[in-house]
Design a protein around this motif. Structure first.
Motif, short mmCIF file in Angstrom:
data_model
loop_
_atom_site.label_atom_id
_atom_site.label_comp_id
_atom_site.label_asym_id
_atom_site.label_seq_id
_atom_site.Cartn_x
_atom_site.Cartn_y
_atom_site.Cartn_z
N ARG A 169 35.67 20.22 -4.23
CA ARG A 169 36.73 21.24 -4.29
C ARG A 169 37.15 21.70 -2.90
O ARG A 169 38.33 22.02 -2.68
CB ARG A 169 36.25 22.42 -5.13
N VAL A 200 39.88 19.20 -1.38
CA VAL A 200 41.27 19.23 -1.85
C VAL A 200 41.85 20.64 -1.83
O VAL A 200 42.97 20.86 -2.29
CB VAL A 200 41.38 18.64 -3.27
N GLY A 201 41.12 21.61 -1.30
CA GLY A 201 41.66 22.95 -1.15
C GLY A 201 41.59 23.82 -2.39
O GLY A 201 42.26 24.86 -2.45
N VAL A 221 43.56 20.39 7.70
CA VAL A 221 44.08 21.35 6.72
C VAL A 221 43.25 22.62 6.64
O VAL A 221 43.39 23.41 5.71
CB VAL A 221 44.19 20.68 5.33
N LEU A 279 48.16 21.61 4.41
CA LEU A 279 47.62 21.21 3.13
C LEU A 279 48.75 21.02 2.11
O LEU A 279 48.74 20.07 1.31
CB LEU A 279 46.61 22.24 2.63
N ALA A 280 49.72 21.93 2.11
CA ALA A 280 50.84 21.82 1.18
C ALA A 280 51.62 20.53 1.38
O ALA A 280 52.12 19.94 0.41
CB ALA A 280 51.77 23.03 1.35
N ARG A 281 51.70 20.05 2.61
CA ARG A 281 52.44 18.82 2.89
C ARG A 281 51.76 17.58 2.34
O ARG A 281 52.42 16.58 2.03
CB ARG A 281 52.66 18.66 4.40
N ARG A 330 49.28 17.70 -0.22
CA ARG A 330 48.58 17.95 -1.47
C ARG A 330 48.90 16.91 -2.53
O ARG A 330 48.02 16.52 -3.32
CB ARG A 330 48.92 19.35 -2.00
N HIS A 331 50.15 16.42 -2.59
CA HIS A 331 50.51 15.44 -3.62
C HIS A 331 49.84 14.10 -3.41
O HIS A 331 49.84 13.26 -4.31
CB HIS A 331 52.04 15.26 -3.63
N GLN A 339 44.29 14.01 -5.67
CA GLN A 339 44.18 14.59 -7.01
C GLN A 339 42.71 14.75 -7.37
O GLN A 339 41.83 14.31 -6.64
CB GLN A 339 44.90 13.71 -8.04
N LYS A 356 56.45 19.18 -8.79
CA LYS A 356 56.99 18.64 -7.54
C LYS A 356 58.51 18.61 -7.56
O LYS A 356 59.17 18.84 -6.55
CB LYS A 356 56.44 17.23 -7.29
#
Length: 314
Positions: free
Chosen positions: A53, A56-57, A73, A82-84, A86-87, A90, A117
């Motif tokens: 966990r 992946v933040g 991140v 991290l937002a950039r 994150r996709h 998973q 997204k």
């Protein structure tokens, strides 16, 4: 590691527990390259899921650094970085039923990441859902059903399909087969291996079953009381385990050998994360304990090429 897509450096995670502090992860460091799997094994309560966990933040890091796809991140400005990315990563959870909304049809559960997204038309959404169902071995008619209408193995396939929706490069698999029967475990493991070969996915594969980890992982880290006590290639770890804890875990793995002498299961429990003992955290359960073990904490150190162990006497 050159070419690592995921790198953890000295990860620490502490939780407040009343007036005390619970250190669930303590100085964890490793790298995962594209297309490779790091197996993370250990007893319940050793900090494996928390480590996944942190990567992946899903929970914030107390100290240390996480680097994903070349982006650090953690630290100042880490949330935006991290937002950039994150996709591109998973998570597949242990309980497939608990990770799916019981009121949401399968097509909507799988497409939810696409909806969040944005930028996907209704037609593209339907095509992507159909493609993902086929990819994980489920009929397209599954799209209109609800999670409770499926078996545990089928629900895990749905969870994997949802994890693939945004075409990630890295997936944390947190005990993805532990709730399934043996035959279904093999099917899910084979599916994950096939997807890795097809798409070049990197995995952190968390489990307590060393037999399953052996079939999935190129490299394996053994975790105990929040720390990594041994890390090596699959071949080196299973052929010549060095840490007494790793040896104890391997001793209880069932093997089809009637002449094999079964050793007793490891006694005792993982020590409390709030009242950590001085010295080696494994000292109270170790059959080779000496006075040094109770006073000085061993560091993870190289003992052979690509083989590390945290023991004074390896």
């Amino acid at each position: 590691m050159s070419g690592a897509i995921v790198s953890a450096q000295g990860l620490v995670k502490e939780f407040a527990a009343g007036n005390q502090v619970l250190r669930a992860v303590d100085g964890v460091t490793f790298d995962i390259a594209a297309g490779e799997t790091l197996g993370l094994v250990g007893e319940s309560g050793s900090g494996k899921s928390t480590t996944g966990r942190l990567l992946v933040g899903l929970v914030p890091v107390t100290s240390g650094a996480v680097r994903l796809f070349g982006e650090t991140v953690t630290g100042p400005g880490g949330a935006a970085r991290l937002a950039r990315v994150r996709h591109r990563m998973q998570f597949v959870f242990q309980d497939p039923q608990g990770s799916l909304n019981p009121r949401m049809r399968v097509r909507d559960a799988i497409a939810e990441p696409l909806d969040i997204k944005g930028g996907v038309s209704r037609a593209e959404r339907g095509e992507r859902v159909a493609e993902l169902l086929d990819r994980v071995g489920l009929p397209q008619a599954s799209a209109d059903r609800y999670p409770h209408e499926f078996s545990g193995g089928q629900r895990q396939r749905i969870g994997i399909a949802r994890a693939l929706a945004l075409r990630p490069e890295f997936i944390v698999c947190d005990e993805p087969v532990s709730a399934l029967d043996v035959s279904m475990q093999a099917q899910i493991v084979n599916l994950l291996l096939d997807l890795q070969e097809r798409f070049g996915l990197g995995y952190l594969f968390i489990a307590h079953d060393l037999a399953v980890v052996r079939s999935m992982s190129r490299n394996i880290a053994v975790m105990y009381a929040g720390t990594i006590v041994e890390m090596a290639s699959r071949e080196a770890l299973y052929a010549a385990p060095q840490h007494p804890y790793t040896q104890a875990l391997l001793d209880v793995v069932p093997r089809p050998d009637p002449d094999r002498i079964r050793r007793p299961a490891l006694a005792g429990e993982v020590p409390s994360m709030m009242n950590r003992p001085a010295g080696c955290p494994f000292a109270a359960r170790c059959p080779r304990v000496q006075s040094l073990c109770r006073s000085e904490t061993p560091l993870l150190r190289g003992i052979a090429p690509q083989h590390q162990a945290a023991c004074h006497f390896v």
